[in-house]
Design a protein around this motif. Structure first.
Motif, mmCIF file in Angstrom:
data_model
loop_
_atom_site.group_PDB
_atom_site.id
_atom_site.type_symbol
_atom_site.label_atom_id
_atom_site.label_comp_id
_atom_site.label_asym_id
_atom_site.label_seq_id
_atom_site.Cartn_x
_atom_site.Cartn_y
_atom_site.Cartn_z
ATOM 1 N N TYR A 1 0.820 -1.192 0.000
ATOM 2 C CA TYR A 1 0.000 0.000 0.000
ATOM 3 C C TYR A 1 0.857 1.246 0.000
ATOM 4 O O TYR A 1 0.477 2.262 -0.555
ATOM 5 N N GLY A 2 2.012 1.152 0.629
ATOM 6 C CA GLY A 2 2.910 2.294 0.676
ATOM 7 C C GLY A 2 3.424 2.674 -0.697
ATOM 8 O O GLY A 2 3.459 3.854 -1.058
ATOM 9 N N PHE A 3 3.827 1.671 -1.482
ATOM 10 C CA PHE A 3 4.306 1.951 -2.831
ATOM 11 C C PHE A 3 3.181 2.526 -3.690
ATOM 12 O O PHE A 3 3.401 3.431 -4.492
ATOM 13 N N GLY A 4 1.998 1.999 -3.530
ATOM 14 C CA GLY A 4 0.858 2.509 -4.289
ATOM 15 C C GLY A 4 0.568 3.962 -3.950
ATOM 16 O O GLY A 4 0.336 4.784 -4.838
ATOM 17 N N ALA A 5 0.591 4.288 -2.665
ATOM 18 C CA ALA A 5 0.344 5.674 -2.257
ATOM 19 C C ALA A 5 1.432 6.602 -2.789
ATOM 20 O O ALA A 5 1.141 7.702 -3.273
ATOM 21 N N LEU A 6 2.686 6.159 -2.724
ATOM 22 C CA LEU A 6 3.768 6.984 -3.262
ATOM 23 C C LEU A 6 3.624 7.197 -4.759
ATOM 24 O O LEU A 6 3.839 8.303 -5.267
ATOM 25 N N LEU A 7 3.234 6.144 -5.464
ATOM 26 C CA LEU A 7 3.056 6.277 -6.901
ATOM 27 C C LEU A 7 1.893 7.209 -7.223
ATOM 28 O O LEU A 7 1.979 8.018 -8.151
ATOM 29 N N ILE A 8 0.821 7.128 -6.460
ATOM 30 C CA ILE A 8 -0.320 8.024 -6.664
ATOM 31 C C ILE A 8 0.098 9.467 -6.401
ATOM 32 O O ILE A 8 -0.284 10.389 -7.132
ATOM 33 N N ILE A 9 0.921 9.694 -5.378
ATOM 34 C CA ILE A 9 1.414 11.044 -5.102
ATOM 35 C C ILE A 9 2.265 11.543 -6.268
ATOM 36 O O ILE A 9 2.116 12.682 -6.721
ATOM 37 N N LEU A 10 3.161 10.695 -6.763
ATOM 38 C CA LEU A 10 4.009 11.100 -7.887
ATOM 39 C C LEU A 10 3.178 11.419 -9.127
ATOM 40 O O LEU A 10 3.423 12.410 -9.816
ATOM 41 N N ILE A 11 2.188 10.584 -9.414
ATOM 42 C CA ILE A 11 1.319 10.841 -10.563
ATOM 43 C C ILE A 11 0.535 12.137 -10.346
ATOM 44 O O ILE A 11 0.344 12.925 -11.279
ATOM 45 N N SER A 12 0.101 12.382 -9.114
ATOM 46 C CA SER A 12 -0.658 13.596 -8.799
ATOM 47 C C SER A 12 0.161 14.854 -9.034
ATOM 48 O O SER A 12 -0.386 15.901 -9.372
ATOM 49 N N LEU A 13 1.465 14.765 -8.842
ATOM 50 C CA LEU A 13 2.334 15.934 -9.006
ATOM 51 C C LEU A 13 2.612 16.278 -10.469
ATOM 52 O O LEU A 13 3.010 17.397 -10.772
ATOM 53 N N ILE A 14 2.407 15.319 -11.357
ATOM 54 C CA ILE A 14 2.672 15.546 -12.778
ATOM 55 C C ILE A 14 1.587 16.456 -13.355
ATOM 56 O O ILE A 14 0.404 16.266 -13.102
ATOM 57 N N LYS A 15 2.003 17.430 -14.121
ATOM 58 C CA LYS A 15 1.064 18.370 -14.756
ATOM 59 C C LYS A 15 0.550 17.771 -16.059
ATOM 60 O O LYS A 15 1.072 18.023 -17.134
ATOM 61 N N ILE A 16 -0.467 16.910 -15.945
ATOM 62 C CA ILE A 16 -1.094 16.292 -17.108
ATOM 63 C C ILE A 16 -2.605 16.355 -16.941
ATOM 64 O O ILE A 16 -3.121 16.663 -15.864
ATOM 65 N N ASN A 17 -3.300 16.031 -17.987
ATOM 66 C CA ASN A 17 -4.749 16.008 -18.012
ATOM 67 C C ASN A 17 -5.285 15.065 -16.932
ATOM 68 O O ASN A 17 -4.719 13.998 -16.690
ATOM 69 N N LEU A 18 -6.409 15.436 -16.296
ATOM 70 C CA LEU A 18 -7.001 14.610 -15.244
ATOM 71 C C LEU A 18 -7.362 13.218 -15.752
ATOM 72 O O LEU A 18 -7.153 12.226 -15.049
ATOM 73 N N PHE A 19 -7.886 13.121 -16.964
ATOM 74 C CA PHE A 19 -8.250 11.815 -17.524
ATOM 75 C C PHE A 19 -7.030 10.899 -17.621
ATOM 76 O O PHE A 19 -7.095 9.720 -17.290
ATOM 77 N N LYS B 1 -4.336 11.136 -15.762
ATOM 78 C CA LYS B 1 -3.987 10.767 -14.386
ATOM 79 C C LYS B 1 -4.831 9.596 -13.902
ATOM 80 O O LYS B 1 -4.319 8.656 -13.290
ATOM 81 N N LEU B 2 -6.121 9.640 -14.192
ATOM 82 C CA LEU B 2 -7.004 8.564 -13.749
ATOM 83 C C LEU B 2 -6.625 7.235 -14.404
ATOM 84 O O LEU B 2 -6.636 6.184 -13.746
ATOM 85 N N ILE B 3 -6.283 7.265 -15.668
ATOM 86 C CA ILE B 3 -5.836 6.045 -16.354
ATOM 87 C C ILE B 3 -4.549 5.529 -15.707
ATOM 88 O O ILE B 3 -4.402 4.323 -15.472
ATOM 89 N N LEU B 4 -3.623 6.443 -15.411
ATOM 90 C CA LEU B 4 -2.378 6.039 -14.754
ATOM 91 C C LEU B 4 -2.645 5.471 -13.360
ATOM 92 O O LEU B 4 -1.991 4.510 -12.946
ATOM 93 N N PHE B 5 -3.591 6.054 -12.620
ATOM 94 C CA PHE B 5 -3.959 5.503 -11.307
ATOM 95 C C PHE B 5 -4.388 4.045 -11.459
ATOM 96 O O PHE B 5 -3.952 3.173 -10.710
ATOM 97 N N PHE B 6 -5.269 3.803 -12.415
ATOM 98 C CA PHE B 6 -5.813 2.458 -12.592
ATOM 99 C C PHE B 6 -4.719 1.450 -12.936
ATOM 100 O O PHE B 6 -4.587 0.405 -12.286
ATOM 101 N N PHE B 7 -3.915 1.759 -13.945
ATOM 102 C CA PHE B 7 -2.933 0.781 -14.408
ATOM 103 C C PHE B 7 -1.717 0.685 -13.482
ATOM 104 O O PHE B 7 -1.107 -0.379 -13.376
ATOM 105 N N SER B 8 -1.387 1.761 -12.767
ATOM 106 C CA SER B 8 -0.256 1.678 -11.834
ATOM 107 C C SER B 8 -0.586 0.754 -10.666
ATOM 108 O O SER B 8 0.273 -0.007 -10.210
ATOM 109 N N ASN B 9 -1.831 0.781 -10.215
ATOM 110 C CA ASN B 9 -2.230 -0.137 -9.139
ATOM 111 C C ASN B 9 -2.142 -1.587 -9.589
ATOM 112 O O ASN B 9 -1.669 -2.456 -8.849
ATOM 113 N N ILE B 10 -2.594 -1.857 -10.797
ATOM 114 C CA ILE B 10 -2.521 -3.219 -11.334
ATOM 115 C C ILE B 10 -1.064 -3.656 -11.452
ATOM 116 O O ILE B 10 -0.698 -4.770 -11.064
ATOM 117 N N LEU B 11 -0.231 -2.773 -11.967
ATOM 118 C CA LEU B 11 1.178 -3.100 -12.165
ATOM 119 C C LEU B 11 1.882 -3.366 -10.831
ATOM 120 O O LEU B 11 2.637 -4.344 -10.704
#
Length: 124
Positions: free
Chosen positions: A1-19, A21-31
């Motif tokens: 869970y810690g790695f997932g939260a860190l990855l979500i934080i890193l993705i959140s910091l990236i200046k990209i479209n919200l859509f 980000k949401l796709i990255l959230f989904f696939f990063s958790n699976i990965l």
């Protein structure tokens, strides 16, 4: 869970479209779940979870991936915007006793997991 939260934080910091980000959230958790499951299984001989079929070798499952995605979205919209307040509370609000208590809790949890793992290995 810690790695997932860190990855979500890193993705959140990236200046990209919200859509995106949401796709990255989904696939990063699976990965993360897939890679950690493969590493635990292949290198340590431990299977900490086994999802029912359909899925990939019991390591990932679509329904649980959706739950993790929803948790990521909640984190992004409700926790991440308040990170400064949370970090200041952790930095200045926690007494040493709370920190010692948390370390004690994590230590007890580790001992319980090791005992359960030893019992599972004895049965095999």
């Amino acid at each position: 869970y810690g790695f997932g939260a860190l990855l979500i934080i890193l993705i959140s910091l990236i200046k990209i479209n919200l859509f995106v980000k949401l796709i990255l959230f989904f696939f990063s958790n699976i990965l993360i779940e897939l890679l950690s499951g493969i590493i635990l299984l292949n290198y340590f001989g431990v299977r900490l979870w086994k999802y029912p079929k359909p899925g990939y070798k019991g390591l990932i499952c679509l329904s649980y991936s959706i739950y993790f995605f929803m948790a990521s979205v909640l984190f992004y919209f409700y926790v991440f915007p308040h990170q400064d307040v949370i970090l200041n509370f952790i930095k200045f609000g926690f007494s040493p006793y709370v920190i010692i208590g948390l370390y004690f809790f994590f230590f007890i949890d580790l001992i319980i997991k090791l005992i359960k793992h030893a019992k599972i290995k004895d049965k095999n």
